[in-house]
Design a protein around this motif. Structure first.
Motif, mmCIF file in Angstrom:
data_model
loop_
_atom_site.group_PDB
_atom_site.id
_atom_site.type_symbol
_atom_site.label_atom_id
_atom_site.label_comp_id
_atom_site.label_asym_id
_atom_site.label_seq_id
_atom_site.Cartn_x
_atom_site.Cartn_y
_atom_site.Cartn_z
ATOM 1 N N VAL A 227 0.805 -1.261 -0.084
ATOM 2 C CA VAL A 227 0.101 -0.101 0.071
ATOM 3 C C VAL A 227 0.990 1.232 0.078
ATOM 4 O O VAL A 227 0.584 2.336 -0.711
ATOM 5 N N ILE A 228 1.752 1.198 0.947
ATOM 6 C CA ILE A 228 2.841 2.425 0.991
ATOM 7 C C ILE A 228 3.326 2.752 -0.497
ATOM 8 O O ILE A 228 3.456 3.719 -0.974
ATOM 9 N N SER A 229 3.856 1.638 -0.941
ATOM 10 C CA SER A 229 4.816 1.724 -2.290
ATOM 11 C C SER A 229 3.936 2.048 -3.496
ATOM 12 O O SER A 229 4.255 2.731 -4.479
ATOM 13 N N GLU A 230 2.496 1.780 -3.491
ATOM 14 C CA GLU A 230 1.654 2.042 -4.712
ATOM 15 C C GLU A 230 0.765 3.120 -4.684
ATOM 16 O O GLU A 230 0.302 3.561 -5.496
ATOM 17 N N PHE A 231 0.582 3.579 -3.311
ATOM 18 C CA PHE A 231 -0.402 4.816 -3.295
ATOM 19 C C PHE A 231 0.423 6.165 -3.214
ATOM 20 O O PHE A 231 1.638 6.349 -2.660
ATOM 21 N N PRO A 232 -0.032 6.996 -4.004
ATOM 22 C CA PRO A 232 0.823 8.390 -4.405
ATOM 23 C C PRO A 232 0.738 9.237 -3.326
ATOM 24 O O PRO A 232 1.244 10.369 -3.248
ATOM 25 N N GLY A 233 -0.242 9.016 -2.219
ATOM 26 C CA GLY A 233 -0.391 10.098 -1.204
ATOM 27 C C GLY A 233 0.330 9.597 -0.198
ATOM 28 O O GLY A 233 1.336 8.762 -0.010
ATOM 29 N N ILE A 234 -0.152 10.113 1.240
ATOM 30 C CA ILE A 234 0.327 9.775 2.439
ATOM 31 C C ILE A 234 -0.175 8.439 3.168
ATOM 32 O O ILE A 234 -1.487 8.588 3.210
ATOM 33 N N VAL A 235 0.632 7.713 3.730
ATOM 34 C CA VAL A 235 0.143 6.451 4.256
ATOM 35 C C VAL A 235 0.696 6.561 5.809
ATOM 36 O O VAL A 235 1.840 6.686 6.107
#
Length: 345
Positions: A165-173
């Motif tokens: 999720v961290i690597s594929e989401f372009p926003g803040i995790v």
């Protein structure tokens, strides 16, 4: 990840932070302080505290394996949860995505800041699906929240799922690791240098046994920490909290011993509860609490309250119907709970 300047609200990016009196002479020695309109009497509480808690961060840094420039300290984790909404999310426009069920303050802060809150249910085993989390996001999704170990389900998620999720989401995790000291799963804070969009939360309230001093931690890139420090209230962590935290941090051996005791009691209490006729299932736990499905959650909860024993009734929470959340107490407290439950009819 999108550029941080694009993720940040324009007014926050352009914000000139309040300049604390203590900031202006940083790095210089002084023994006469006539700059902050403080009362000269009643030392040391007459003085404003260090606005950036430098000494305290220096003690936390080696324990957490995180440089001081990547540490934010706040008035409980709740401050570190609320600040990203104020920094990244445009009221009435942006949204956040979160697993469900999870810690309720994420939704409270979303409602307070007029941000749409999108829930993605866990599966029947309380596991999360990265595909579903990512699919719930759109161009106005600024933040994804993942609590691991999760509250109220007590389970930690596989690191590879969280990292995807961290690597594929372009926003803040944001990964909330309030209970990570009770888990064998590796903490995500080790990855903040790899992922500039990652914020990891931790707290003094759980393993450190200091809920009353209200001290939360956030670990992130130096650029994100700078935004936190820009937006936070100038003296957000009082001197009494800072001094008590330093005292706690000076005895890490005691901390480790208490964690071991809690883990030992967790195994015993979970097993004992699972054997009770009123218990239908005890779910696995990576935290200092566990979730138990019982025959009559409302009735058992009220019965325990009448005997001065308070647990958390999660019967009305999504996917937790019929469940009680039980925190691991001392051996004496756990024995009292079990005695009461054995007498329930």
């Amino acid at each position: 990840m999108k550029p941080l300047s694009e993720l940040t609200r324009p007014n926050i990016w352009a914000l000139k932070p309040y300049s604390c009196a203590r900031d202006e002479f940083k790095g210089m020695k002084a023994d006469v302080f006539l700059d902050a309109n403080e009362n000269p009497h009643s030392a040391p509480i007459n003085r404003y505290p260090d606005p950036l808690q430098e000494e305290l961060k220096a003690m936390i840094s080696p324990l957490k394996g995180v440089p001081t420039a990547n540490i934010f300290l706040g008035n409980g984790s709740d401050e570190a949860i609320d600040l990203p909404y104020r920094i990244f999310c445009r009221p009435g426009v942006d949204n956040v995505v979160a697993i469900s069920p999870t810690y309720g303050m994420y939704e409270v802060c979303a409602d307070t800041n007029d941000i749409e809150y999108r829930k993605v249910p866990l599966d029947e085993n309380y596991d999360m699906d990265p595909d579903r989390l990512l699919a719930a996001a759109d161009e106005n999704t600024k933040i994804i929240f993942i609590c691991s170990p999760n509250n109220p389900t007590a389970n930690a998620f596989a690191p590879e799922k969280v990292e995807r999720v961290i690597s594929e989401f372009p926003g803040i995790v944001i990964v909330d690791e309030a209970y990570s000291e009770f888990s064998a799963v590796r903490p995500m804070r080790q990855l903040i240098a790899k992922y500039p969009n990652l914020i990891v939360l931790n707290t003094f309230s759980k393993a450190w046994g200091a809920a009353s001093i209200r001290l939360g931690m956030a670990f992130a890139s130096a650029d994100i920490i700078a935004l936190f420090n820009k937006v936070k209230y100038p003296y957000n962590v009082n001197i009494l909290t800072q001094e008590k935290a330093k005292e706690i941090l000076s005895n890490v051996t005691l901390l480790q011993r208490r964690i071991a005791l809690i883990l030992e009691e967790r195994e015993h209490l979970m097993h004992s509860v699972s054997l009770l006729p009123i218990c239908e299932k005890v779910y696995p736990s990576d935290a200092n609490f566990f979730l138990a499905k019982v025959t009559d959650a409302n009735g058992i909860y009220k019965y325990l309250v009448q005997r001065g024993i308070i647990v958390r009734n999660r019967n009305k929470v999504e996917l937790c119907e019929g469940c009680l959340r039980i925190t691991i107490g001392t051996k004496e407290e756990n024995t009292k709970l079990l005695s009461a439950l054995r007498q329930y009819v």
